[in-house]
Enzyme design. Structure first.
Site, PDB file in Angstrom:
ATOM      1  N   LYS A  89      -6.928 -37.083 -26.855  1.00 33.02           N
ATOM      2  CA  LYS A  89      -7.938 -38.138 -26.707  1.00 33.02           C
ATOM      3  C   LYS A  89      -8.989 -37.709 -25.681  1.00 33.02           C
ATOM      4  O   LYS A  89      -9.701 -36.757 -25.915  1.00 33.02           O
ATOM      5  CB  LYS A  89      -7.247 -39.453 -26.318  1.00 33.02           C
ATOM      6  CG  LYS A  89      -5.948 -39.732 -27.107  1.00 33.02           C
ATOM      7  CD  LYS A  89      -6.172 -40.049 -28.562  1.00 33.02           C
ATOM      8  CE  LYS A  89      -4.903 -40.028 -29.404  1.00 33.02           C
ATOM      9  NZ  LYS A  89      -3.790 -40.822 -28.947  1.00 33.02           N
ATOM     10  N   ARG A 111       5.970 -19.599 -25.441  1.00 36.67           N
ATOM     11  CA  ARG A 111       6.820 -20.802 -25.480  1.00 36.67           C
ATOM     12  C   ARG A 111       7.264 -21.244 -24.092  1.00 36.67           C
ATOM     13  O   ARG A 111       7.582 -22.407 -23.870  1.00 36.67           O
ATOM     14  CB  ARG A 111       8.047 -20.593 -26.383  1.00 36.67           C
ATOM     15  CG  ARG A 111       8.963 -21.822 -26.390  1.00 36.67           C
ATOM     16  CD  ARG A 111      10.022 -21.819 -27.475  1.00 36.67           C
ATOM     17  NE  ARG A 111      10.719 -20.571 -27.594  1.00 36.67           N
ATOM     18  CZ  ARG A 111      11.634 -20.120 -26.728  1.00 36.67           C
ATOM     19  NH1 ARG A 111      11.984 -20.845 -25.691  1.00 36.67           N
ATOM     20  NH2 ARG A 111      12.207 -18.952 -26.926  1.00 36.67           N
ATOM     21  N   ASP A 161       1.968 -43.704 -19.150  1.00 36.64           N
ATOM     22  CA  ASP A 161       1.088 -43.034 -20.108  1.00 36.64           C
ATOM     23  C   ASP A 161      -0.343 -43.391 -19.713  1.00 36.64           C
ATOM     24  O   ASP A 161      -0.777 -44.526 -19.869  1.00 36.64           O
ATOM     25  CB  ASP A 161       1.433 -43.519 -21.529  1.00 36.64           C
ATOM     26  CG  ASP A 161       0.600 -42.831 -22.598  1.00 36.64           C
ATOM     27  OD1 ASP A 161      -0.541 -42.422 -22.300  1.00 36.64           O
ATOM     28  OD2 ASP A 161       1.080 -42.728 -23.742  1.00 36.64           O
ATOM     29  N   TYR A 192       2.359 -47.510 -27.294  1.00 35.25           N
ATOM     30  CA  TYR A 192       1.890 -46.707 -28.422  1.00 35.25           C
ATOM     31  C   TYR A 192       3.019 -46.635 -29.461  1.00 35.25           C
ATOM     32  O   TYR A 192       4.189 -46.438 -29.084  1.00 35.25           O
ATOM     33  CB  TYR A 192       1.522 -45.304 -27.903  1.00 35.25           C
ATOM     34  CG  TYR A 192       1.159 -44.334 -28.982  1.00 35.25           C
ATOM     35  CD1 TYR A 192      -0.076 -44.404 -29.613  1.00 35.25           C
ATOM     36  CD2 TYR A 192       2.060 -43.349 -29.393  1.00 35.25           C
ATOM     37  CE1 TYR A 192      -0.406 -43.509 -30.621  1.00 35.25           C
ATOM     38  CE2 TYR A 192       1.728 -42.448 -30.390  1.00 35.25           C
ATOM     39  CZ  TYR A 192       0.499 -42.540 -30.998  1.00 35.25           C
ATOM     40  OH  TYR A 192       0.176 -41.665 -31.995  1.00 35.25           O
TER      41      TYR A 192
HETATM   42  C1  LIG Z   1      -2.372 -40.851 -29.289  1.00 34.60           C
HETATM   43  C2  LIG Z   1      -1.461 -41.358 -28.259  1.00 34.60           C
HETATM   44  C3  LIG Z   1      -0.190 -40.796 -28.073  1.00 34.60           C
HETATM   45  C4  LIG Z   1       0.339 -39.689 -28.958  1.00 34.60           C
HETATM   46  O1  LIG Z   1      -0.379 -38.514 -28.765  1.00 34.60           O
HETATM   47  P1  LIG Z   1      -0.443 -37.313 -29.821  1.00 34.60           P
HETATM   48  O2  LIG Z   1      -1.342 -36.340 -29.141  1.00 34.60           O
HETATM   49  O3  LIG Z   1      -0.972 -37.866 -31.112  1.00 34.60           O
HETATM   50  O4  LIG Z   1       0.956 -36.813 -29.993  1.00 34.60           O
HETATM   51  C5  LIG Z   1       0.598 -41.294 -27.038  1.00 34.60           C
HETATM   52  N1  LIG Z   1       0.179 -42.301 -26.249  1.00 34.60           N
HETATM   53  C6  LIG Z   1      -1.023 -42.869 -26.403  1.00 34.60           C
HETATM   54  C7  LIG Z   1      -1.442 -43.986 -25.499  1.00 34.60           C
HETATM   55  C8  LIG Z   1      -1.875 -42.423 -27.413  1.00 34.60           C
HETATM   56  O5  LIG Z   1      -3.057 -43.016 -27.575  1.00 34.60           O
END
Ligand SMILES: *Cc1c(COP(=O)(O)O)cnc(C)c1O
Length: 386
Positions: free
Chosen positions: A202, A51, A177, A105
């Site tokens: 992703k 953790r 992001d 998002y």
């Molecule tokens: C998918 C996504 C998130 C969230 O990510 P998770 O791994 O599903 O928690 C945040 N920002 C963007 C741009 C995303 O495409």
């Protein structure tokens, strides 16, 4: 260990490696042990425990991610949302104010608009393409500014350099992001951003088989976020660390191919008489094509397009393509197709969706690693029947 001078492709494979290799293992073994022997640590955060985000698998990933974005340090998290929520909760306190881009998002938007409010953090939304309008929204208690590299599903590119500059001039923390670009196409630290966030679910992992996140930035900010994550508990398991590390080794070749195929598909769709509009920063008619060219090394694997025939025509395309799976998310080796009005943006009132430019006939595609020729042929067949 990879050297700073080496190309990104080389660092994607080797940065973070342990030397000498552990018992000679060429690939990093999984340290599936929650606890480790006490060896004189004086701080709670230094105790070796999953953790506390400090197993050898975590540390290898942290070194690799920092190296890829040219930053001092990095932290992996249990999901993209864990990275985003923990980073925001690390730089904001009760009574603070945040400026955030107006088309984020969905999960991030909700977290900022609802969850942060219950922690007494207020927010104003900004158009990331209109720097002149930001001054009017800044307050005495504004502490941070938050944007995305490319927005989903319209692939808009805000004035990112102006965001970083605006933050520096006013002592705000700038957060971006960077999920949609990946470190192959954009490295925020080099453009003055304080924290770069990823849904590693992703492109970084790239195989649609784990959920993970990352925060990249200066040593002092990453330490702050790590301590907050240590208490909030959104840590990544060592086996998922191993999978993420394995997935990332092919990031450069995947991204390069996805950049190329997406551009080909965008150009193909643009020529189709049944298609009203294609949104892709790599197209010369994208409103911020020149900015994207200047900032990015590639335009990514995501695009969206609008059918002249609206909802009905869009549904026929989704029903007739055979290669892309009809599924949300993006960044994997398999192509995916969705209608944002029924998936990512279904929670938004229809009027608000239309105001943002997300029509019922809008289709989003995440381009995978299939042969471009096969993908284009598949879309050609689907469009002929739409
Ligand atoms: C998918 C996504 C998130 C969230 O990510 P998770 O791994 O599903 O928690 C945040 N920002 C963007 C741009 C995303 O495409």
């Amino acid at each position: 260990m990879a050297k700073k001078s080496e190309h990104l492709d080389t660092r994607i494979v080797h940065a973070g490696d342990v030397h000498p290799r552990i018992l000679g293992a060429v690939s990093m073994p999984v340290f599936q042990s929650s606890i480790y022997e006490y060896s004189g640590e004086t701080s709670y955060h230094d105790l070796k425990y999953i953790r506390l985000n400090n197993t050898p698998n975590h540390q290898a990933l942290h070194r690799k991610l920092a190296s890829l974005e040219g930053a001092e340090d990095a932290l992996v998290t249990g999901s993209g949302m864990a990275a985003i929520s923990t980073a925001l909760l690390s730089v904001l306190s009760a009574g603070d104010h945040l400026l955030a881009q107006d088309c984020l998002y969905g999960g991030t938007h909700e977290f900022i608009a609802r969850d942060l409010k219950s922690f007494d953090v207020s927010c104003d939304f900004i158009n990331a393409d209109e720097p002149a309008s930001w001054k009017k929204k800044i307050k005495r208690n504004t502490r941070a500014i938050y944007v995305e590299t490319m927005t989903n599903p319209l692939l808009q590119v805000g004035d990112l350099e102006a965001v970083a500059r605006f933050a520096k001039e006013r002592g705000l923390v700038s957060l971006i992001d960077n999920t949609s670009a990946s470190p192959v196409n954009f490295r925020p630290a080099q453009r003055g951003f304080d924290l770069s966030l990823h849904s590693a679910t992703k492109y970084l992992n790239g195989h649609s088989d784990i959920v993970a996140g990352a925060v990249v930035g200066s040593r002092s900010l990453i330490e702050k976020v790590t301590h907050r994550l240590n208490h909030l508990g959104g840590s990544l398991d060592p086996h998922a660390c191993f999978l993420l590390d394995r997935g990332m080794k092919t990031l450069a070749v995947r991204m390069e191919r996805q950049n190329r195929t997406a551009l080909e598909l965008a150009r193909f769709l643009e020529r189709q008489p049944k298609v009203a509009r294609v949104n892709y920063p790599g197209l010369e008619n994208h409103p911020r094509h020149h900015r994207a060219r200047e900032l990015f090394d590639g335009f990514g694997g995501l695009l969206s397009f609008e059918m002249k025939g609206g909802l009905k025509a869009a549904e026929r395309v989704l029903g007739r393509v055979t290669l892309p799976a009809v599924a949300p998310s993006f960044g994997g080796v398999e192509s995916l197709i969705t209608r944002p009005a029924t998936t990512s943006h279904s929670g938004m009132p229809a009027k608000e969706r239309r105001r943002m430019g997300i029509s019922d006939g809008l289709i989003r595609v995440s381009v995978g690693l299939e042969a471009a020729e096969d993908l284009l042929a598949d879309f050609e067949r689907a469009l002929a029947a739409a």
